[in-house]
Design an enzyme around this catalytic site. Structure first.
Site, short mmCIF file in Angstrom:
data_model
loop_
_atom_site.label_atom_id
_atom_site.label_comp_id
_atom_site.label_asym_id
_atom_site.label_seq_id
_atom_site.Cartn_x
_atom_site.Cartn_y
_atom_site.Cartn_z
CE LYS A 187 -4.42 1.06 0.18
NZ LYS A 187 -5.58 0.27 -0.28
CG ASP A 216 -7.25 3.42 -0.91
OD1 ASP A 216 -7.70 2.28 -0.85
OD2 ASP A 216 -7.34 4.23 0.04
P1 NDP Z 1 -12.83 7.96 -3.02
O1 NDP Z 1 -11.77 8.93 -2.76
O2 NDP Z 1 -13.33 7.75 -4.39
O3 NDP Z 1 -14.10 8.24 -2.10
C1 NDP Z 1 -13.99 8.27 -0.71
C2 NDP Z 1 -15.32 8.71 -0.12
O4 NDP Z 1 -15.27 8.55 1.28
C3 NDP Z 1 -15.62 10.17 -0.38
O5 NDP Z 1 -17.01 10.35 -0.44
C4 NDP Z 1 -15.03 10.84 0.84
O6 NDP Z 1 -15.61 12.10 1.16
C5 NDP Z 1 -15.34 9.84 1.93
N1 NDP Z 1 -14.33 9.95 2.98
C6 NDP Z 1 -12.99 9.77 2.82
N2 NDP Z 1 -12.34 9.98 3.98
C7 NDP Z 1 -13.30 10.30 4.87
C8 NDP Z 1 -13.26 10.63 6.22
N3 NDP Z 1 -12.11 10.67 6.91
N4 NDP Z 1 -14.45 10.89 6.83
C9 NDP Z 1 -15.62 10.83 6.14
N5 NDP Z 1 -15.71 10.54 4.83
C10 NDP Z 1 -14.57 10.27 4.22
O7 NDP Z 1 -12.27 6.56 -2.42
P2 NDP Z 1 -12.77 5.09 -2.72
O8 NDP Z 1 -14.23 5.06 -2.95
O9 NDP Z 1 -11.86 4.49 -3.70
O10 NDP Z 1 -12.44 4.36 -1.31
C11 NDP Z 1 -13.39 4.26 -0.26
C12 NDP Z 1 -12.97 3.14 0.68
O11 NDP Z 1 -12.92 1.90 -0.03
C13 NDP Z 1 -11.60 3.30 1.32
O12 NDP Z 1 -11.63 2.70 2.59
C14 NDP Z 1 -10.70 2.47 0.40
O13 NDP Z 1 -9.54 2.04 1.07
C15 NDP Z 1 -11.63 1.31 0.10
N6 NDP Z 1 -11.36 0.52 -1.09
C16 NDP Z 1 -11.21 1.10 -2.31
C17 NDP Z 1 -11.00 0.32 -3.43
C18 NDP Z 1 -10.91 0.90 -4.79
O14 NDP Z 1 -10.79 0.14 -5.73
N7 NDP Z 1 -10.99 2.20 -4.97
C19 NDP Z 1 -10.87 -1.14 -3.32
C20 NDP Z 1 -11.12 -1.66 -2.00
C21 NDP Z 1 -11.33 -0.83 -0.93
P3 NDP Z 1 -14.81 13.44 0.81
O15 NDP Z 1 -14.85 13.57 -0.68
O16 NDP Z 1 -15.53 14.51 1.53
O17 NDP Z 1 -13.40 13.24 1.33
O1 2IT Z 2 -7.98 -1.41 -0.90
C1 2IT Z 2 -7.89 -1.89 -2.05
O2 2IT Z 2 -8.00 -3.11 -2.25
C2 2IT Z 2 -7.63 -0.98 -3.16
N1 2IT Z 2 -7.56 0.23 -2.94
C3 2IT Z 2 -7.45 -1.52 -4.55
C4 2IT Z 2 -6.04 -1.99 -4.74
C5 2IT Z 2 -5.69 -2.41 -6.15
O3 2IT Z 2 -4.50 -2.72 -6.34
O4 2IT Z 2 -6.54 -2.44 -7.03
#
Ligand code: NDP
Ligand code: 2IT
Length: 444
Positions: free
Chosen positions: A126, A166
């Site tokens: 990561k 992420d």
């Molecule tokens: P994005 O940046 O696209 O979206 C994140 C969302 O969560 C936004 O709406 C953001 O609001 C909100 N958010 C982030 N930090 C906070 C906080 N501290 N408090 C409240 N709201 C918060 O990220 P992703 O959708 O990609 O990721 C979301 C989650 O999923 C994370 O935990 C990530 O690790 C996990 N994840 C992502 C994957 C991926 O493929 N993208 C795969 C697997 C897991 P704001 O815009 O106001 O910050």
């Molecule tokens: O938390 C996660 O699994 C991710 N942000 C996606 C990682 C990836 O390599 O696609």
């Protein structure tokens, strides 16, 4: 003191001020206690758990960049290459002001077991930075991403370490980072995933985490004889994972009534208008306060509260520790049946325990959100064979992987006498493959 407790104590002592990392390690090690106890002599002799909790390598670097007014800023960049027993390091890059080694280590540690559960050959890693992308111009984002990659490119490669998106890192950031990698290294290779479709990206990667979350949720509910159709759903977040979780939930006939960002949350009793949400978040990069302009019947609330609405299913898709004990109590009181984690570790330990004790079906993030990284691994395969698969092909592989993960963790939980405890099931099933590979490769 048992071996598991000794190693937990050591992790806490040696990594002060990193509560999320402690939390992730405790959950995993306590879950696998039964496996460790059955092999305690050999694991101790080989310092297996010490090797598991200590990253193979962790890198911190300076990221200087220039804003539109000519001012120079310096952020910190991180990459934790945690475990390569089963494949090249694989895991996203988080851009958020809260990023530090503790956050990246918690995410990297989780990633080891998640990646193992996908059944694909990817190790755990990561990275990220405390850079805050909010309010920055495209040019500032590019300036940061190029500087970040100028240093990171020394440590990554298609067969060594393959970062992805992420929080705060989406298609735009991956594009800028990819361009800089190619420019410096002079090779066009699958060094990042989540790339644009015109330069090696995979169809369905954008949707994969959210879609995968719904595929595994649906499979779990089916195993209990419950249909997702007609169910009411609360989603938190409004980013990549949340948006495509909402899309697939709607396609499966569920009604999603909430979403949120870090300022507040939306309640739309008629069901979230996905086209409006995509325009606000993906096109305008605006705040959720705008949602009311599209849907006058909806409510916008400042602060927390997304879990206070009466729903059948809760899908936390924003960030770590966003679903607290009081939220778990509200969900139980309101008759919820399932909580499935789209984000990484969004449910606090106390909330998780309360939900499971009260009969809620609980799917942990390392199983439930594995569809994103699984599809990243499919992107790596396509890059290696220099071919692109159709949306249907990738999506059907994703679905097969998520259904497989559910049965794998369900069986592991049963095998060790924890039927229905998918936290234990996911940790044990993820651990078994990694430990097998670590044992075979000797003390490294
Ligand atoms: P994005 O940046 O696209 O979206 C994140 C969302 O969560 C936004 O709406 C953001 O609001 C909100 N958010 C982030 N930090 C906070 C906080 N501290 N408090 C409240 N709201 C918060 O990220 P992703 O959708 O990609 O990721 C979301 C989650 O999923 C994370 O935990 C990530 O690790 C996990 N994840 C992502 C994957 C991926 O493929 N993208 C795969 C697997 C897991 P704001 O815009 O106001 O910050
Ligand atoms: O938390 C996660 O699994 C991710 N942000 C996606 C990682 C990836 O390599 O696609």
């Amino acid at each position: 003191m048992s071996y598991v407790d000794e190693v937990i104590k050591e992790v806490v002592e040696r990594n002060p001020g990193e509560p999320e990392f402690h939390q992730a390690v405790k959950e995993v090690l306590e879950s696998i206690r039964v496996v460790v106890e059955a092999n305690e002599e050999q694991f101790r002799r080989d310092a297996l758990l010490e090797r598991l909790v200590n990253p193979e390598r962790q890198i911190k670097f300076r990221v200087p960049w220039i804003d539109d007014n000519g001012n120079v800023h310096v952020n910190s960049g991180y990459r934790v290459q945690y475990n390569s027993a089963i494949g090249p390091y694989k895991g996203g890059i988080r851009l958020h002001p809260s990023v530090n080694f503790g956050i990246i280590k918690f995410l990297g540690f989780e990633q080891i077991f998640k990646n193992s559960l996908t059944g694909l050959p990817i190790g755990g890693g990561k990275g990220g930075s405390d850079f805050d992308p909010k309010g920055k111009s495209d040019r500032e984002i590019m300036s940061f991403c190029q500087s970040f990659m100028t240093e990171l490119c020394k440590y990554i490669g298609a067969d060594t370490d393959v970062p992805a998106g992420d929080i705060g890192t989406g298609a735009r950031e991956i594009g800028y980072m990819y361009g800089q990698y190619k420019r410096i290294k002079g090779v066009f290779e699958g060094v990042l995933t989540g790339k644009g479709l015109s330069y090696g990206g995979s169809l369905a990667r954008t949707q994969a985490t959210g879609y995968g979350l719904l595929y595994i949720t649906d499979e779990m509910l089916k195993s209990k004889g419950i249909s997702i159709e007609g169910k009411t759903v609360a989603v938190s977040g409004a980013g990549n994972v949340a948006i495509y979780a909402i899309e697939k939930a709607q396609q499966l006939g569920a009604k999603v009534v909430t979403c949120s960002d870090s300022n507040g949350w939306v309640y739309d009793p008629d069901g979230i208008d996905l086209a409006a949400l995509k325009e606000i978040k993906e096109v305008k990069r605006a705040r959720l306060t705008e949602y009311k302009n599209y849907r006058p019947n909806s409510e916008y609330h400042e602060g927390r509260g997304v879990w206070s609405i009466k729903v059948d299913i809760a899908l936390p898709c924003a960030t770590q520790n966003e679903l607290h004990l009081e939220d778990a109590k509200a969900l139980v009181k309101n008759g919820a049946i399932a909580v499935c984690e789209g984000a990484n570790m969004p449910t606090t330990r106390e909330a998780t325990e309360y939900l499971m004790e009260n009969g809620i079906f609980f799917l942990p993030g390392k199983a439930a959100n594995a569809g994103g990284v699984a599809t990243s691994a499919l992107e790596m395969s396509q890059n290696s064979e220099r071919l692109s698969w159709s949306f249907e092909e990738v999506d059907s592989k994703l679905k097969g992987i998520m259904v497989g993960i559910f049965h794998n963790i369900d069986n592991a939980a049963r095998k060790y006498g924890f039927e229905g405890n998918y936290v234990v099931g996911a940790n044990i099933a993820g651990f078994e493959k990694v430990v097998n590979a670590m044992n075979a490769q000797g003390i490294v």
